[in-house]
Motif scaffolding. Sequence first.
Motif, PDB file in Angstrom:
ATOM      1  N   ASP A  58      43.831 -18.113  -1.077  1.00  0.00           N
ATOM      2  CA  ASP A  58      43.881 -16.806  -0.412  1.00  0.00           C
ATOM      3  C   ASP A  58      42.899 -15.834  -1.043  1.00  0.00           C
ATOM      4  OD1 ASP A  58      45.934 -17.641   1.291  1.00  0.00           O
ATOM      5  OD2 ASP A  58      47.485 -17.063  -0.140  1.00  0.00           O
ATOM      6  N   VAL A  59      42.865 -15.823  -2.366  1.00  0.00           N
ATOM      7  CA  VAL A  59      41.956 -14.912  -3.067  1.00  0.00           C
ATOM      8  C   VAL A  59      40.504 -15.220  -2.727  1.00  0.00           C
ATOM      9  CG1 VAL A  59      41.148 -14.149  -5.340  1.00  0.00           C
ATOM     10  CG2 VAL A  59      43.586 -14.537  -4.961  1.00  0.00           C
ATOM     11  N   ALA A  60      40.156 -16.507  -2.739  1.00  0.00           N
ATOM     12  CA  ALA A  60      38.772 -16.897  -2.457  1.00  0.00           C
ATOM     13  C   ALA A  60      38.371 -16.547  -1.032  1.00  0.00           C
ATOM     14  CB  ALA A  60      38.595 -18.392  -2.710  1.00  0.00           C
ATOM     15  N   LEU A  61      39.229 -16.884  -0.056  1.00  0.00           N
ATOM     16  CA  LEU A  61      38.894 -16.620   1.344  1.00  0.00           C
ATOM     17  C   LEU A  61      38.815 -15.132   1.627  1.00  0.00           C
ATOM     18  CD1 LEU A  61      38.467 -17.527   4.267  1.00  0.00           C
ATOM     19  CD2 LEU A  61      40.966 -17.623   4.525  1.00  0.00           C
ATOM     20  N   CYS A  62      39.856 -14.396   1.230  1.00  0.00           N
ATOM     21  CA  CYS A  62      39.868 -12.947   1.486  1.00  0.00           C
ATOM     22  C   CYS A  62      38.748 -12.245   0.730  1.00  0.00           C
ATOM     23  CB  CYS A  62      41.222 -12.359   1.081  1.00  0.00           C
ATOM     24  SG  CYS A  62      42.603 -12.947   2.075  1.00  0.00           S
ATOM     25  N   GLY A  63      38.502 -12.676  -0.512  1.00  0.00           N
ATOM     26  CA  GLY A  63      37.432 -12.064  -1.298  1.00  0.00           C
ATOM     27  C   GLY A  63      36.068 -12.289  -0.677  1.00  0.00           C
ATOM     28  N   ALA A  64      35.815 -13.505  -0.188  1.00  0.00           N
ATOM     29  CA  ALA A  64      34.520 -13.803   0.425  1.00  0.00           C
ATOM     30  C   ALA A  64      34.313 -12.983   1.691  1.00  0.00           C
ATOM     31  CB  ALA A  64      34.423 -15.296   0.725  1.00  0.00           C
ATOM     32  N   VAL A  65      35.343 -12.906   2.535  1.00  0.00           N
ATOM     33  CA  VAL A  65      35.220 -12.154   3.796  1.00  0.00           C
ATOM     34  C   VAL A  65      35.028 -10.665   3.520  1.00  0.00           C
ATOM     35  CG1 VAL A  65      36.450 -11.466   5.878  1.00  0.00           C
ATOM     36  CG2 VAL A  65      36.509 -13.841   5.148  1.00  0.00           C
ATOM     37  N   CYS A  66      35.814 -10.112   2.587  1.00  0.00           N
ATOM     38  CA  CYS A  66      35.681  -8.686   2.267  1.00  0.00           C
ATOM     39  C   CYS A  66      34.325  -8.374   1.645  1.00  0.00           C
ATOM     40  CB  CYS A  66      36.803  -8.252   1.322  1.00  0.00           C
ATOM     41  SG  CYS A  66      38.424  -8.197   2.092  1.00  0.00           S
ATOM     42  N   ALA A  67      33.843  -9.253   0.761  1.00  0.00           N
ATOM     43  CA  ALA A  67      32.535  -9.035   0.141  1.00  0.00           C
ATOM     44  C   ALA A  67      31.433  -9.043   1.195  1.00  0.00           C
ATOM     45  CB  ALA A  67      32.267 -10.103  -0.913  1.00  0.00           C
ATOM     46  N   ALA A  68      31.515  -9.990   2.134  1.00  0.00           N
ATOM     47  CA  ALA A  68      30.510 -10.047   3.202  1.00  0.00           C
ATOM     48  C   ALA A  68      30.564  -8.786   4.057  1.00  0.00           C
ATOM     49  CB  ALA A  68      30.747 -11.292   4.066  1.00  0.00           C
ATOM     50  N   GLY A  69      31.775  -8.319   4.366  1.00  0.00           N
ATOM     51  CA  GLY A  69      31.905  -7.099   5.158  1.00  0.00           C
ATOM     52  C   GLY A  69      31.349  -5.878   4.453  1.00  0.00           C
ATOM     53  N   ILE A  70      31.591  -5.775   3.151  1.00  0.00           N
ATOM     54  CA  ILE A  70      31.074  -4.643   2.381  1.00  0.00           C
ATOM     55  C   ILE A  70      29.544  -4.682   2.336  1.00  0.00           C
ATOM     56  CG2 ILE A  70      30.948  -3.655   0.055  1.00  0.00           C
ATOM     57  CD1 ILE A  70      33.898  -4.477  -0.282  1.00  0.00           C
ATOM     58  N   VAL A  71      28.983  -5.879   2.197  1.00  0.00           N
ATOM     59  CA  VAL A  71      27.522  -6.008   2.197  1.00  0.00           C
ATOM     60  C   VAL A  71      26.947  -5.541   3.530  1.00  0.00           C
ATOM     61  CG1 VAL A  71      25.620  -7.667   2.179  1.00  0.00           C
ATOM     62  CG2 VAL A  71      27.427  -7.830   0.470  1.00  0.00           C
ATOM     63  N   VAL A  72      27.573  -5.932   4.636  1.00  0.00           N
ATOM     64  CA  VAL A  72      27.105  -5.480   5.952  1.00  0.00           C
ATOM     65  C   VAL A  72      27.149  -3.962   6.042  1.00  0.00           C
ATOM     66  CG1 VAL A  72      27.643  -5.476   8.422  1.00  0.00           C
ATOM     67  CG2 VAL A  72      27.746  -7.611   7.137  1.00  0.00           C
ATOM     68  N   CYS A  73      28.228  -3.363   5.548  1.00  0.00           N
ATOM     69  CA  CYS A  73      28.351  -1.897   5.591  1.00  0.00           C
ATOM     70  C   CYS A  73      27.270  -1.217   4.758  1.00  0.00           C
ATOM     71  CB  CYS A  73      29.736  -1.476   5.103  1.00  0.00           C
ATOM     72  SG  CYS A  73      31.077  -1.919   6.211  1.00  0.00           S
ATOM     73  N   LEU A  74      26.959  -1.771   3.602  1.00  0.00           N
ATOM     74  CA  LEU A  74      25.921  -1.176   2.751  1.00  0.00           C
ATOM     75  C   LEU A  74      24.547  -1.317   3.387  1.00  0.00           C
ATOM     76  CD1 LEU A  74      27.135  -2.312  -0.785  1.00  0.00           C
ATOM     77  CD2 LEU A  74      27.272  -0.030   0.220  1.00  0.00           C
ATOM     78  N   VAL A  75      24.278  -2.483   3.991  1.00  0.00           N
ATOM     79  CA  VAL A  75      22.987  -2.690   4.648  1.00  0.00           C
ATOM     80  C   VAL A  75      22.841  -1.742   5.846  1.00  0.00           C
ATOM     81  CG1 VAL A  75      21.597  -4.340   5.969  1.00  0.00           C
ATOM     82  CG2 VAL A  75      22.755  -5.073   3.879  1.00  0.00           C
ATOM     83  N   LYS A  76      23.953  -1.524   6.563  1.00  0.00           N
ATOM     84  CA  LYS A  76      23.931  -0.682   7.769  1.00  0.00           C
ATOM     85  C   LYS A  76      24.512   0.713   7.490  1.00  0.00           C
ATOM     86  CE  LYS A  76      22.540  -3.703  10.953  1.00  0.00           C
ATOM     87  NZ  LYS A  76      21.415  -3.442  11.873  1.00  0.00           N
ATOM     88  N   ALA A  77      24.430   1.172   6.252  1.00  0.00           N
ATOM     89  CA  ALA A  77      25.027   2.459   5.894  1.00  0.00           C
ATOM     90  C   ALA A  77      24.431   3.609   6.696  1.00  0.00           C
ATOM     91  CB  ALA A  77      24.854   2.720   4.396  1.00  0.00           C
ATOM     92  N   SER A  78      23.135   3.562   6.947  1.00  0.00           N
ATOM     93  CA  SER A  78      22.499   4.638   7.716  1.00  0.00           C
ATOM     94  C   SER A  78      23.031   4.677   9.144  1.00  0.00           C
ATOM     95  CB  SER A  78      20.985   4.452   7.725  1.00  0.00           C
ATOM     96  OG  SER A  78      20.637   3.201   8.288  1.00  0.00           O
ATOM     97  N   SER A  79      23.384   3.523   9.708  1.00  0.00           N
ATOM     98  CA  SER A  79      23.961   3.490  11.052  1.00  0.00           C
ATOM     99  C   SER A  79      25.344   4.140  11.060  1.00  0.00           C
ATOM    100  CB  SER A  79      24.064   2.047  11.554  1.00  0.00           C
ATOM    101  OG  SER A  79      22.786   1.454  11.657  1.00  0.00           O
ATOM    102  N   LEU A  80      26.141   3.868  10.028  1.00  0.00           N
ATOM    103  CA  LEU A  80      27.446   4.517   9.923  1.00  0.00           C
ATOM    104  C   LEU A  80      27.295   6.030   9.780  1.00  0.00           C
ATOM    105  CD1 LEU A  80      29.375   2.043   7.576  1.00  0.00           C
ATOM    106  CD2 LEU A  80      29.870   2.510   9.989  1.00  0.00           C
ATOM    107  N   ASP A  81      26.285   6.464   9.019  1.00  0.00           N
ATOM    108  CA  ASP A  81      26.017   7.900   8.902  1.00  0.00           C
ATOM    109  C   ASP A  81      25.726   8.506  10.269  1.00  0.00           C
ATOM    110  OD1 ASP A  81      26.326   7.828   6.161  1.00  0.00           O
ATOM    111  OD2 ASP A  81      24.185   7.562   5.757  1.00  0.00           O
ATOM    112  N   ALA A  82      24.904   7.791  11.060  1.00  0.00           N
ATOM    113  CA  ALA A  82      24.521   8.304  12.379  1.00  0.00           C
ATOM    114  C   ALA A  82      25.715   8.373  13.324  1.00  0.00           C
ATOM    115  CB  ALA A  82      23.428   7.424  12.972  1.00  0.00           C
ATOM    116  N   PHE A  83      26.608   7.379  13.252  1.00  0.00           N
ATOM    117  CA  PHE A  83      27.759   7.356  14.155  1.00  0.00           C
ATOM    118  C   PHE A  83      28.705   8.513  13.896  1.00  0.00           C
ATOM    119  CE2 PHE A  83      26.813   2.862  15.226  1.00  0.00           C
ATOM    120  CZ  PHE A  83      27.009   2.938  16.602  1.00  0.00           C
ATOM    121  N   THR A  84      28.713   9.042  12.686  1.00  0.00           N
ATOM    122  CA  THR A  84      29.602  10.174  12.409  1.00  0.00           C
ATOM    123  C   THR A  84      29.206  11.413  13.202  1.00  0.00           C
ATOM    124  OG1 THR A  84      28.265  10.837  10.489  1.00  0.00           O
ATOM    125  CG2 THR A  84      30.134   9.371  10.080  1.00  0.00           C
ATOM    126  N   PHE A  85      27.955  11.448  13.714  1.00  0.00           N
ATOM    127  CA  PHE A  85      27.491  12.576  14.531  1.00  0.00           C
ATOM    128  C   PHE A  85      27.535  12.260  16.024  1.00  0.00           C
ATOM    129  CE2 PHE A  85      25.402  13.088  10.408  1.00  0.00           C
ATOM    130  CZ  PHE A  85      25.767  14.387  10.100  1.00  0.00           C
TER     131      PHE A  85
END
Length: 350
Positions: A211-238
């Motif tokens: 469980d730790v390995a699977l959940c950790g891998a998925v969450c880490a991948a999701g966080i990486v996507v958010c960091l790569v697309k951080a400027s898009s998230l900034d834009a969506f707030t407007f």
Amino acid sequence: MVTSTARRPEEGRRAPVAGVVVVAGLIVLALSIAVTVTIGPAELSVVDVYAVIFDRLGLADSSVTAIREGIVWELRLPRTLLAAVCGAGLAVCGVIMQSLLRNPLADPFVLGISSGASTGAVMIAVLGIGGGAVSLSGGAFLGALVSFALVLLLATGAGGGTSRVVLAGVAGTQLFSALTSFIVISSADAERTRGVLFWLLGSLSGATWTDVALCGAVCAAGIVVCLVKASSLDAFTFGSSTAATLGIAVGRTRLLFLMVTALITAVLVSAAGAIGFVGLVLPHAARFLVGPRHSRLVPVTAVVGAVFMVWVDAVARTVFAPQEVPVGVVTALIGVPAFALILFRTRSTP
């Protein structure tokens, strides 16, 4: 223009603050994990915990007895690490939803994923669908995916847009909650009902290294996507129109973030049940510390969420020991007053 100019020095000051918060948070997280692992019927020390970890990693020999080593490595450590992963993942999902929907009260369960996972778990545990080939967590994961697909279908059929996603999520939540209640009432005996309801309220008692390995891998991948697309998230707030004028493919990017949110939430719910309010409250706490820019907000929220859930789990399994309280109950008891505070702070927002 004056407001924008006034904000720049503040943004500049918050950048190093975010780095300090992340580093300090990681140190606090490591200490919190070591301390909370020692809490329980068997007497352990922080030195014992680190000795077991170093021994398992091949960095040093441990003098801890085999029984205590088993308690640390097989029982408490995977549970505590899964709590940290759940806190980080759910909190980051809250950041995504609040940005995409431009709603400070949005959280990961607005898509109805939690109720879909509940239905999938109940179908396995109560009705025995799958003949033992599908585990409780597997059924929850499949139910979460079906729920998310239905929400997307409803939202697309209604014309798309963030408001349609919210309405579709409400409809999906009500539908799958009703299905869960119907299955439990019509088919479950008292013992099964108690076990299923305890799991649905959030339980980390069955945590494994898988469980730790699977959940950790998925969450880490999701966080990486958010960091790569951080400027898009900034834009969506407007707003979507502002994001489009900045050259962002609004539909495709929104779908990407919704898929990331759905996948993280589904995996975490399948492993730990439904844990509410983490994604609602903690992004606001992180935003207060480092501001709204997502390149800083995402990592800080993840660390704050991890530390928070580690201690919530410790409280849940010790306050009424030997009786364990579902972690979802503890997060709700903490989250509801925080939710009320957020409502009062946003009451003047149109």
